[in-house]
Each structure stands twice: as C-alpha cells, then as structure tokens.
Write a protein that holds these residues in place. Structure first.
Motif, mmCIF file in Angstrom:
data_model
loop_
_atom_site.group_PDB
_atom_site.id
_atom_site.type_symbol
_atom_site.label_atom_id
_atom_site.label_comp_id
_atom_site.label_asym_id
_atom_site.label_seq_id
_atom_site.Cartn_x
_atom_site.Cartn_y
_atom_site.Cartn_z
ATOM 1 N N GLU A 8 36.655 53.923 39.807
ATOM 2 C CA GLU A 8 36.755 53.537 41.218
ATOM 3 C C GLU A 8 36.663 52.028 41.401
ATOM 4 O OE1 GLU A 8 33.769 55.676 43.338
ATOM 5 O OE2 GLU A 8 34.755 57.635 43.085
ATOM 6 N N LYS A 9 36.006 51.336 40.472
ATOM 7 C CA LYS A 9 35.885 49.881 40.527
ATOM 8 C C LYS A 9 37.075 49.165 39.890
ATOM 9 C CE LYS A 9 31.861 49.805 42.551
ATOM 10 N NZ LYS A 9 31.709 49.284 43.939
ATOM 11 N N ASP A 52 46.074 41.290 37.410
ATOM 12 C CA ASP A 52 46.247 42.741 37.394
ATOM 13 C C ASP A 52 47.114 43.194 36.227
ATOM 14 O OD1 ASP A 52 45.647 45.247 38.662
ATOM 15 O OD2 ASP A 52 47.766 45.367 39.231
ATOM 16 N N ASP A 53 47.694 42.237 35.488
ATOM 17 C CA ASP A 53 48.505 42.564 34.319
ATOM 18 C C ASP A 53 47.671 42.837 33.077
ATOM 19 O OD1 ASP A 53 50.677 42.119 35.916
ATOM 20 O OD2 ASP A 53 51.141 40.136 35.111
ATOM 21 N N ILE A 54 46.355 42.619 33.157
ATOM 22 C CA ILE A 54 45.474 42.755 31.999
ATOM 23 C C ILE A 54 44.624 44.017 32.145
ATOM 24 C CG2 ILE A 54 43.634 41.660 30.650
ATOM 25 C CD1 ILE A 54 46.356 40.216 30.628
ATOM 26 N N PRO A 55 44.614 44.877 31.137
ATOM 27 C CA PRO A 55 43.800 46.092 31.237
ATOM 28 C C PRO A 55 42.309 45.783 31.123
ATOM 29 C CG PRO A 55 44.832 45.965 29.071
ATOM 30 C CD PRO A 55 45.393 44.839 29.884
ATOM 31 N N LEU A 56 41.530 46.557 31.860
ATOM 32 C CA LEU A 56 40.069 46.443 31.833
ATOM 33 C C LEU A 56 39.504 47.707 31.191
ATOM 34 C CD1 LEU A 56 37.426 45.048 32.552
ATOM 35 C CD2 LEU A 56 37.630 45.983 34.871
ATOM 36 N N ILE A 57 38.702 47.508 30.143
ATOM 37 C CA ILE A 57 38.156 48.612 29.357
ATOM 38 C C ILE A 57 36.632 48.570 29.434
ATOM 39 C CG2 ILE A 57 38.065 49.688 27.074
ATOM 40 C CD1 ILE A 57 40.586 48.025 26.360
ATOM 41 N N ILE A 60 33.448 41.960 39.568
ATOM 42 C CA ILE A 60 33.672 40.538 39.314
ATOM 43 C C ILE A 60 34.895 40.342 38.418
ATOM 44 C CG2 ILE A 60 32.721 38.459 38.228
ATOM 45 C CD1 ILE A 60 29.918 39.552 39.026
ATOM 46 N N ILE A 61 34.978 41.134 37.371
ATOM 47 C CA ILE A 61 36.110 41.002 36.448
ATOM 48 C C ILE A 61 37.427 41.304 37.149
ATOM 49 C CG2 ILE A 61 37.185 41.899 34.340
ATOM 50 C CD1 ILE A 61 34.298 42.495 33.333
ATOM 51 N N LYS A 62 37.463 42.390 37.904
ATOM 52 C CA LYS A 62 38.698 42.771 38.598
ATOM 53 C C LYS A 62 39.140 41.709 39.594
ATOM 54 C CE LYS A 62 41.027 45.797 38.557
ATOM 55 N NZ LYS A 62 42.288 46.010 37.797
#
Length: 342
Positions: free
Chosen positions: A194-195, A139-144, A132-134
């Motif tokens: 992978e997500k 795409d310029d924001i990192p997901l941690i 959902i977040i992705k």
C-alpha cells in the motif's frame, strides 16, 4: 522487446515475460560501509531511523548502480515486534539476537500477536521509510522490501535449540508459531504494498535443508507459503540461504514468483528443476566474490550466472558491509557487457 525501464524489466522478469536484458540488482541487503560514509546514514542508526534508512537504501541505486532500491538492512523487524530482543550491532555488523520469548511450550501456546501491527515501533519505521523512498526515487525504479518468513519467525521466537527439538518432538507447536508468522507476513507485506513497494522478499533460510529436513519443509512450511503467496497483494520473492537443492521442486510450487538462491545452490541445476515456473534470482557469492575478488573475476562469475539461467542477476545473499562500491559497480556493468558481447 527493447526500451524497458528498470521497473518494467524487473516486474516482467518476475512474471516470466521476455525482457531485453536481465535486471541486475540485489533482493537482499545493500548497506555497505562506503555508502554509509558517503551518505552519513550509518548502521546501527540507519536500522531505526526512517530517513537514514531511506538515504542509505537509495544510495545502493544512485551511487552503486543497482537497478532497484532495497530496504531494510537487517532481519530483525518482525522478530523484535513479536518480543525478541537484539543488540543493535555496529557500523559493519548487523543486529544480533539476545533473547527470545518462547522458552517453553506454554510460552509458545500463549503467544499473541500485536493488536495494531502498523503502530508497532519497527513496523512504523519501515512504513515511514517506504513513503520517503517512494517520494524520492523515480517511478521507473523498483522498490523491494525484505522480511523474515514463517520458519524464520518461528526460529527467532523459539530459539535455535527449541526450534530444532520441536521440529521433531512438537511439530504442531512449531506449526502454530509458523502460522502466526504467516499472519504477520501477510498483514505486513500488504501494508508495504500500500505504501508503494513493488516486491516483498520473504527471507526464510531456517526453512532450508541446512536446518530443516526436506520432508518437514513439505509438511510444515510449504502450506504456509501457499497461504502467504495467495494473500500477498504484490510481487513476491522467496530467499533461502544455504544449499536449497533438495527443496527446489517444492520451492517452484510454493507460489512465489521469484526464487533467490545463494551460490551453494547450483544455478544451472536449479534452472533445470524450476524451469519457467518461477524466476531464478542470484547467485554471485557476496563474500567469496563481491567482497574479495578482482573486478574481472566478479564480472566473469556474474556473466556465468546469466548463462546458467538467472532471470534476475543478484548477489546470492546480503552484500557484505565492507564490500567496495567499485566492486558492486563492476557487478552491474557485467550485465551490460554480457549483452554487448552477444
């Protein structure tokens, strides 16, 4: 060296490359009550509903201004998956442990891992939240993503008394539980990568000197970190609460790209030990500073962290739930002011 977006800046910092300015984010929990009220995504439901988890996590970036989206908001996902039970907490208290499966040596020896980790309830929620977040953020924001590490898993599984006793009387038994934890962390982190997750934070405060003597860290935990970081298929960060001074050298050799330390670890000294072997992350106090001090004081401490060698400016631990959003914004703006003043 200019013009990097937030994700490029974050990843370059972890990789030890030059950036125009240090990233400013949180690699620990970001859910605060004010954001819960603004989004309608409140604890404890937001721990267990993927949509609410995603909404609250994104608010840390879109409303508070942090240059990353970080989820979840608790440290119970793996522990519950492996058989621990928890009270779900409240709007401003995190879930807390009620019971653990390894009460005896035999329990620990016979513990088995789930056959299909991806279908376990809490893991499945996390994977759904990642998707959902992705699909929502740029795409310029990192997901941690955060998860507990091998030592913390052993601690949760065995309970505090057994953990402290077994580290002396049954170190091989504790090592067995840590190895199971490493297996879970590898599989789970790679599912998250992978997500679309950009970095996984391993939260392993039970490996720190406040609980585990440094020689046992070297003997029991460090080999697991080498296995874990070698198998993780994405960027890796280690977070240890408390005073990590006595294990900084080992942490620097662990294979983690980023080392997140809280305010009890002197950042300038940590930089002198770690050097360029890893990116230091931290370490503005979430309770003493972000929660309760003036915005000018917050900015002063944040700027000092950059001076002391922070490669990524971040709170030293999870943000306290009652922290005002304006204080988080002041923390973020301190980074910008730091470079404007140079």
């Amino acid at each position: 060296m200019s013009g990097y977006n937030a994700k490029e800046r974050f990843i370059r910092s972890l990789e030890g490359k030059k950036v125009d300015k240090v990233p400013v984010c949180s690699v620990t929990q970001t859910g605060v009550v004010e954001l819960m009220e603004l989004t309608g995504s409140k604890w404890p439901q937001a721990h267990y509903d993927p949509g609410m988890m995603a909404s609250l996590a994104i608010a840390g970036h879109e409303i508070a201004g942090l240059e990353a989206v970080r989820f979840p908001f608790c440290t119970t996902v793996i522990a519950e998956t492996l058989g621990c039970t928890f009270d779900e907490g409240s709007i401003d208290t995190q879930p807390y442990q009620l019971d653990f499966p390894c009460k005896t040596k035999e329990d620990a020896e016979n513990l088995s891992l789930p056959s299909n980790l991806a279908e376990c309830r809490r893991i499945k929620i996390m994977l759904q939240a990642a998707e959902i977040i992705k699909n929502t953020i740029s795409d310029d924001i990192p997901l941690i993503a955060g998860m507990i590490g091998p030592a913390a898993i052993a601690f949760y599984l065995s309970g505090a008394k057994n953990y402290l006793r077994w580290c002396i009387t049954e170190p091989e038994l504790l090592k067995h539980l840590m190895k199971l934890g490493t297996e879970v962390c590898i599989e789970y982190s790679n599912m998250l990568f992978e997500k679309g997750v950009d970095a996984v934070v391993i939260i392993d405060s039970e490996a720190g000197p406040d609980i585990l003597p440094p020689p046992l860290f070297t003997e029991l935990v460090l080999p697991e970190y080498h296995l874990l970081t070698a198998a993780m298929k994405g960027h890796s960060i280690l977070h240890i609460c408390g005073d990590a001074t006595d294990i900084l050298e080992s942490m620097a050799e662990s294979g983690f790209e980023g080392l997140s330390v809280e305010e009890r670890t002197d950042l300038s000294y940590a930089k002198s030990v770690v050097g360029e072997r890893a990116c230091l992350i931290g370490n503005v106090s979430p309770a003493a500073t972000l929660l309760s001090r003036s915005r000018d004081q917050i900015k002063k401490e944040a700027k000092q962290c950059i001076d002391d060698g922070a490669g990524i400016l971040a709170p030293g631990c999870g943000i306290a739930p009652r922290t005002p959003v304006e204080n988080i914004k002041a923390f973020v703006s301190a980074r910008d002011e730091y470079y404007e003043e140079k």
